[in-house]
Structures are given as structure tokens and as C-alpha cells.
Design an enzyme around this catalytic site. Structure first.
Site: not given
Ligand code: PGA
Length: 256
Positions: A170, A11, A216, A98, A176
Site C-alpha cells: 500500500e 477505518k 485508492s 497499516h 485516500g
Molecule cells: P483507501 O484506503 O482505499 O481509502 O485509499 C486503503 C487502505 O487504507 O487500506
């Protein structure tokens, strides 16, 4: 068995030096640990791509991905980067759809479809992200919702092109947050995605499609997600930013 695909989505994190160091550590780790069951791809911010692509040139198992691109090949689009530019520096994958791009930058399914076309045209592989918000899941409408996202962004593609991309499920509420769906919920969703592809295309294509889970993931739960039949890998955000944690993730997947 095809190797599990592990994508590290950094990110908007890491200065140039921090990113370079992290990439170097990961490359050295992968070079000294035989991991036949895993393919790792790093998705750093744009400023890191060229330097990391040079570091990766001697690696067999590590690949480079970008987090975004524009749908035009060039033009007056200040601040944007095109798929053809990414292809010129050995990027292999591009994330598209995303939820953070959908939410913060108002990217809709039609725009995403155009980006996918550009990515494929440049010989790169799109990683198409889809996922429902919590409210949709609470109403039990997650399958229809995902079907809509797939239909509007992917169904114009030929079977040949569908085979070039990966579909990452996702759930927005899992990104997150530390919350994750159960293994059964992930298994059911990947079944649903394959059913949707089977109806629109054919069962062989649906079976061969690459379906990932993201949201996550960490070193404690990753083995469970990748052990789900039909889950071909994961997208990892926060947990990919720390070298030790990322190495623990890879270690817990290296079954041989
Ligand atoms: P995260 O993000 O593992 O921090 O939940 C996953 C993603 O956005 O692909």
C-alpha cells in the site's frame, strides 16, 4: 485459480447502527450472488466485531478482520484489545503495519513484528501492510524501503508462519488520495516482494505467498489491479464504506 481476497477496511467510520446495516446489506448481497472468484473480509472498528461475527456465522464467503491488536495477550494496557480477545469472537484476520498506524501512532517495524507474533500465536492471520511515502518513490528507493520493512517485521518468522500471512503493498501516497501507481508499478513491486521472499526463504514459498494491493481502489480501477499476475486481492478503504460502490466493486470482479 485461488479466489481474490477483497478486504473492506472501514477505518474509524460507522456508528454501531450504520455498520450493522452495511454489514447486513453486504451479507445479503453476497448470499444472493454466487461469487466463486472472491473472498470478502470486513474490517470494521472493534465495536462492530461481535455483532457482525454473529451475522457472518452463516456465510461461506465472508470473513471478519480487525484493524489492530496489542502484542500482549492481556494486561494493564488501557484502551487496547489483544489478539486472543479477537480470536474468541471468530475474527480471522488482523491488519498490522497499516500506514495510518505507523504515521499517527508511531508504530515501527519492531512493534509490528511483535504484533504479528501475537496474531499468529492466536491462530489468526496477519495482513502485513507495507508501502513507501512519495519522497522515497521519487528517489527511486521504493524497493530498498519495502525490503527494510519486510526484513524488520517478517524475517524472524519461519516459512510456515510466512505462509499464514498476506502482504499488502500500500504506497502511502496512494491511500485516500485518489492517486494510484500504474499497473506496471504494482506488478514490479509484487515481483520485488516475491524476489525478497525467495532470497530469504525459497522460491516455492515466494511463489505461493499472498500479495495484495491497496490504495485508492474503486469500482473503476479495481479490475485492473486484480488482473495483475501475482496480485491476489486488494484492500479497500473509502470505497468500501458505501454499499452501492462496494457492490459495484464486487460485481466488476465476479468474472464467472
Ligand atoms: P483507501 O484506503 O482505499 O481509502 O485509499 C486503503 C487502505 O487504507 O487500506
Amino acid at each position: 485459480m485461488k479466489p481474490k481476497f477483497i478486504a473492506a477496511n472501514w477505518k474509524m467510520h460507522k456508528t454501531f447502527v450504520e455498520g450493522y446495516e452495511l454489514a447486513k446489506e453486504i451479507i445479503e448481497h453476497v448470499a444472493t450472488h454466487y461469487m466463486p472468484d472472491i473472498e470478502v473480509a470486513l474490517f470494521p472498528p472493534f465495536i462492530h466485531l461481535q455483532a457482525i461475527s454473529k451475522l457472518l456465522s452463516c456465510s461461506q464467503q465472508l470473513y471478519l478482520g480487525a484493524q489492530n491488536c496489542h502484542y500482549e495477550m492481556d494486561g494493564p494496557f488501557t484502551g487496547e484489545v489483544s489478539a486472543s480477545m479477537l480470536a474468541s469472537i471468530d475474527v480471522k484476520y488482523v491488519l498490522v503495519g497499516h500506514s495510518e498506524r505507523r504515521h499517527y501512532f508511531s508504530e515501527g517495524n519492531e512493534l509490528i513484528a511483535k504484533k504479528i507474533d501475537a496474531i499468529l500465536k492466536c491462530g489468526l492471520q496477519p495482513i502485513f501492510c507495507c508501502g513507501e511515502v512519495l519522497e522515497v518513490r521519487e528517489k527511486g528507493q521504493q524497493y530498498d524501503f519495502i525490503k527494510g520493512q519486510l526484513a524488520q517485521s517478517l524475517f524472524h518468522l519461519t516459512p510456515h508462519h510466512i505462509q499464514q500471512l498476506k502482504i499488502a503493498y500500500e504506497p502511502v501516497w496512494a491511500i485516500g488520495t485518489g492517486m494510484t501507481p500504474s499497473l506496471v508499478e504494482v506488478k514490479d513491486m509484487q515481483n520485488e516482494i516475491r524476489d525478497i521472499l525467495s532470497v530469504q526463504y525459497n522460491s516455492q514459498l515466494a511463489e505461493k505467498a499472498s500479495v495484495l494491493y491497496g490504495g485508492s481502489c474503486n469500482s473503476k480501477n479495481i479490475a485492473g489491479f486484480v488482473s495483475i499476475p501475482g496480485i491476489d486481492g486488494t484492500l479497500i478503504g473509502g470505497a468500501s464504506l458505501d454499499f452501492r460502490e462496494f457492490v459495484n466493486i464486487l460485481g466488476s470482479l465476479n468474472i464467472n
